[in-house]
Write a protein that holds these residues in place. Structure first.
Motif, short mmCIF file in Angstrom:
data_model
loop_
_atom_site.label_atom_id
_atom_site.label_comp_id
_atom_site.label_asym_id
_atom_site.label_seq_id
_atom_site.Cartn_x
_atom_site.Cartn_y
_atom_site.Cartn_z
N VAL A 59 -7.16 9.31 -8.24
CA VAL A 59 -7.03 8.03 -8.93
C VAL A 59 -6.52 6.98 -7.94
O VAL A 59 -7.16 5.98 -7.69
N THR A 84 -3.32 6.41 -4.52
CA THR A 84 -2.14 6.81 -3.77
C THR A 84 -1.32 5.55 -3.55
O THR A 84 -1.83 4.56 -3.02
N HIS A 109 1.79 3.80 -1.74
CA HIS A 109 2.78 3.89 -0.66
C HIS A 109 3.77 2.75 -0.85
O HIS A 109 3.37 1.62 -1.09
N SER A 130 8.07 2.48 -7.88
CA SER A 130 7.40 2.62 -9.16
C SER A 130 6.24 1.63 -9.19
O SER A 130 6.30 0.59 -8.53
N SER A 141 2.74 0.27 -11.83
CA SER A 141 1.94 0.39 -13.04
C SER A 141 0.54 -0.09 -12.74
O SER A 141 0.35 -1.04 -11.99
N ARG A 167 -3.87 0.40 -14.43
CA ARG A 167 -4.72 0.85 -15.53
C ARG A 167 -5.80 1.72 -14.93
O ARG A 167 -6.40 1.36 -13.92
N ARG A 222 -9.05 4.92 -15.42
CA ARG A 222 -10.12 5.45 -16.26
C ARG A 222 -9.90 6.93 -16.47
O ARG A 222 -9.60 7.65 -15.52
N MET A 228 5.41 -4.45 5.23
CA MET A 228 4.70 -3.82 4.14
C MET A 228 5.63 -3.58 2.96
O MET A 228 6.72 -3.04 3.11
N VAL A 229 5.21 -4.03 1.79
CA VAL A 229 5.97 -3.76 0.57
C VAL A 229 5.33 -2.60 -0.17
O VAL A 229 5.96 -1.57 -0.42
N VAL A 230 4.08 -2.77 -0.53
CA VAL A 230 3.33 -1.66 -1.14
C VAL A 230 1.94 -1.61 -0.51
O VAL A 230 1.40 -2.62 -0.06
N ASP A 231 1.40 -0.40 -0.49
CA ASP A 231 0.09 -0.15 0.09
C ASP A 231 -0.55 0.90 -0.83
O ASP A 231 -0.12 2.04 -0.85
N PHE A 232 -1.52 0.48 -1.61
CA PHE A 232 -2.14 1.37 -2.58
C PHE A 232 -3.56 1.71 -2.12
O PHE A 232 -4.36 0.82 -1.86
N ASP A 233 -3.85 3.02 -2.04
CA ASP A 233 -5.23 3.47 -1.78
C ASP A 233 -5.86 3.78 -3.13
O ASP A 233 -5.29 4.56 -3.90
N LEU A 234 -7.02 3.23 -3.38
CA LEU A 234 -7.59 3.35 -4.72
C LEU A 234 -8.88 4.15 -4.72
O LEU A 234 -9.67 4.09 -3.79
N ASP A 235 -9.08 4.88 -5.81
CA ASP A 235 -10.30 5.64 -6.03
C ASP A 235 -11.04 5.02 -7.22
O ASP A 235 -10.49 4.19 -7.93
N PRO A 236 -12.28 5.49 -7.44
CA PRO A 236 -13.06 4.86 -8.52
C PRO A 236 -12.43 5.00 -9.91
O PRO A 236 -12.86 4.33 -10.84
N ALA A 237 -11.43 5.86 -10.08
CA ALA A 237 -10.82 6.02 -11.40
C ALA A 237 -9.90 4.87 -11.78
O ALA A 237 -9.35 4.86 -12.89
N VAL A 238 -9.72 3.91 -10.90
CA VAL A 238 -8.95 2.73 -11.28
C VAL A 238 -9.87 1.80 -12.08
O VAL A 238 -11.03 1.61 -11.73
N TYR A 264 -5.39 -3.91 -12.10
CA TYR A 264 -4.10 -4.55 -12.38
C TYR A 264 -3.01 -3.69 -11.77
O TYR A 264 -3.02 -2.47 -11.92
N PHE A 265 -2.09 -4.33 -11.06
CA PHE A 265 -0.96 -3.59 -10.50
C PHE A 265 0.32 -4.35 -10.77
O PHE A 265 0.37 -5.57 -10.68
N GLN A 266 1.35 -3.58 -11.08
CA GLN A 266 2.67 -4.18 -11.26
C GLN A 266 3.66 -3.34 -10.46
O GLN A 266 3.60 -2.11 -10.47
N PHE A 267 4.52 -4.02 -9.72
CA PHE A 267 5.55 -3.30 -8.98
C PHE A 267 6.77 -4.19 -8.82
O PHE A 267 6.71 -5.39 -9.09
#
Lengths: 140, 109
Positions: free
Chosen positions: A88, A90, A92, A100, A102, A104, A106, B60-70, B75-78
């Protein structure tokens, strides 16, 4: 192509091997356990220490609000084992961020979502949470 | 394709040491690569935002790697601690290499 007797035997043996193995050899997508192993590099993963916030029943699998948090985490891996591809996201976190997040996601069907967190001391913790999905969210 | 429009919600002012909540949204179809075109029966090629990064004054504050399940329109909240006044920069990277970005200033006071 000419099919010799030797080729035919090899093909048969291959087909038998493929059907006997529990995990299909030709699966393009890594499994849930493989993704966890890649994330933890084979280290031991303890249960607990990660909070997953998600609805018990998600009416629409296309957008399921999920939040994850883990005290002292530098990274959190979020997985959905019931999806065609379990990865889904990762997350960092830098020094300024609270560990933490949040988002959305699938979900294709009713399943357990899994979060694995890497803590700043190098250990790993994980948690899972069941989510019931009434309408799947991976197109049709 | 609809125009990709990034949006973020960041407080304009904060005290040093405050923990602020940041919300971000970008309009994007997040095409998973697993859906089929209903008319032709062919797979629609994957096209997702595969990376979301927020940096504050270059850190760097946040670094998100995303897959198709997003989900579509990710939308991201941190939450983050404000160390000083500065600029927070958000970047979304598309599968085709396009980077969408937006910057917001945070003042102390």
């Amino acid at each position: 192509m000419e099919l010799t007797r030797r080729d035919a035997l090899l093909l048969g043996a291959g087909a038998v091997a493929a059907s006997v193995l529990p995990q299909p050899l030709f699966a393009a997508e890594p499994t849930l356990d493989e993704l966890i192993a890649a994330f933890t590099e084979g280290a031991e993963v303890k249960d607990g220490g990660v909070d997953i916030g998600a609805p018990e029943i998600a009416e629409n699998g296309n957008t399921v609000p999920v939040d994850v948090s883990a005290e002292g985490a530098t990274s959190i891996l979020l997985l959905a084992g019931g999806n065609p591809s379990p990865g889904v996201a990762t997350f960092h976190f830098g020094k300024l961020a609270v560990p933490s997040a949040s988002t959305r996601i699938r979900l294709a069907q009713t399943q357990d979502i899994v979060a694995v967190a890497k803590l700043s001391d190098g250990s790993y913790v994980k948690a899972s949470r069941a989510v019931k999905v009434t309408i799947g969210g991976c197109g049709g | 394709m609809a125009k990709v429009k990034p949006r973020v919600k960041v407080p304009k002012k904060a005290q040093v040491g405050d923990v602020i909540t940041i919300k971000s949204l970008i309009s994007h179809p997040m095409e998973s690569g697993q859906r089929k075109d209903k008319k032709t029966g062919e797979l629609i090629p994957r096209k997702i935002i595969n990376k979301f990064v927020a940096t504050f004054n270059g850190e760097m504050v946040v670094d998100f790697d995303l897959d198709p399940a997003v989900s579509a329109n990710p939308y991201f909240q941190f939450d983050m601690t404000v160390p000083e006044a500065g600029t927070i920069r958000f970047e979304w990277t598309d599968d085709d290499g396009t980077v969408y970005d937006i910057e917001k200033e945070i003042k102390i006071g």
